[in-house]
Write an enzyme that holds these catalytic residues in place. Sequence first.
Site, PDB file in Angstrom:
ATOM      1  CB  SER A   1      -5.603  -4.190  -5.847  1.00 16.83           C
ATOM      2  OG  SER A   1      -5.206  -3.437  -6.818  1.00 16.83           O
ATOM      3  CD  GLU A   2      -7.564  -0.167  -5.755  1.00 10.14           C
ATOM      4  OE1 GLU A   2      -7.407  -0.547  -4.335  1.00 10.14           O
ATOM      5  OE2 GLU A   2      -6.365  -0.422  -5.984  1.00 10.14           O
ATOM      6  CB  THR A   3     -10.737  -1.258 -12.660  1.00 13.37           C
ATOM      7  OG1 THR A   3     -10.648  -2.991 -12.034  1.00 13.37           O
ATOM      8  CG2 THR A   3     -11.701  -1.085 -13.616  1.00 13.37           C
TER       9      THR A   3
ATOM     10  CG  HIS B   1      -2.525   1.299  -8.240  1.00  7.43           C
ATOM     11  ND1 HIS B   1      -3.634   0.734  -7.262  1.00  7.43           N
ATOM     12  CD2 HIS B   1      -2.629   0.925  -8.844  1.00  7.43           C
ATOM     13  CE1 HIS B   1      -3.668  -0.399  -7.658  1.00  7.43           C
ATOM     14  NE2 HIS B   1      -3.402  -0.685  -9.064  1.00  7.43           N
TER      15      HIS B   1
END
Length: 287
Positions: free
Chosen positions: A46-48, A76
């Site tokens: 979902s995120e990097t 997060h």
Amino acid sequence: MDTYEYAVADVFTDVPLEGNPTAVFLDSAGLPPERMQQIAQEMHLSETVFVLPAEADGDVRVRIFTPVNELPFAGHPTLGTAIVLGELNVLGELQAVDTLRMETAKGTVQFDLERTPGGRVGAASMWQPIPTWEPYEQTDELLAGLGLVASTLPVEVYNNGPRHVFVGLDGVAALSALEPDQRVLARLPDMAANCFAGSGSHWRLRMFSPAYGVVEDAATGSAAGSLAVHLARHGLIGFGEWIEIVQGVEIGRPSTMRARACRTRERIESVQVAGSAVIVAQGTLHV
């Protein structure tokens, strides 16, 4: 080809393969944003996060990418990054300190690192950007996409980087039973739909955001802080009161976040979100 070291951490849990995973590239100097976006798509999380040298008043600077776009702030992945940097002692001097200042596009965010007696970092709390809020103008379309006719509280959108819209349900059973029409939600630009239920200090959350490339998120730290503000503004919790928010149960990735919002008579003074993370992988990317 160049090589870039990274770690993957499961965030808002201390159990591997639960929580919300994020990839943290430990030294991203020289990577153009177009390449960062390609790598985020390759990682398919979902995120990097890409860690860069600080430019202002921080210890590090970060850029955050979903598979489809860049975010000015997210919860997060930044909390996971703080714990990864502290646990791996990437910056060296972090071994002797208990705070980390991280420059984001929404300003510098402070993280208080929580150490075990042996000095390991497994948890942290962050002081989030204070969100702004307003009524959500496409409430009817959103409720239709969620299969709902009403919300227990006014449907409002909070902006602390991502734009989080909050919809209240009568109970956890109704929350778990939601089956949103993702095609409808995908037509609502630049927003994440956050559905919540609970009472007192215990709350459950589900987040859907095809606009951000995420069908359903396991733990949304930026939404946790805004949810604390939302609940306190509408009198369901007190300002300054810590709440526990559980998310990700319905997709098999249970996550636990703690959040609170504090205010003076004139304004909201601070928003804190806290939780754990565990490193589950380390590797090298060749590009």
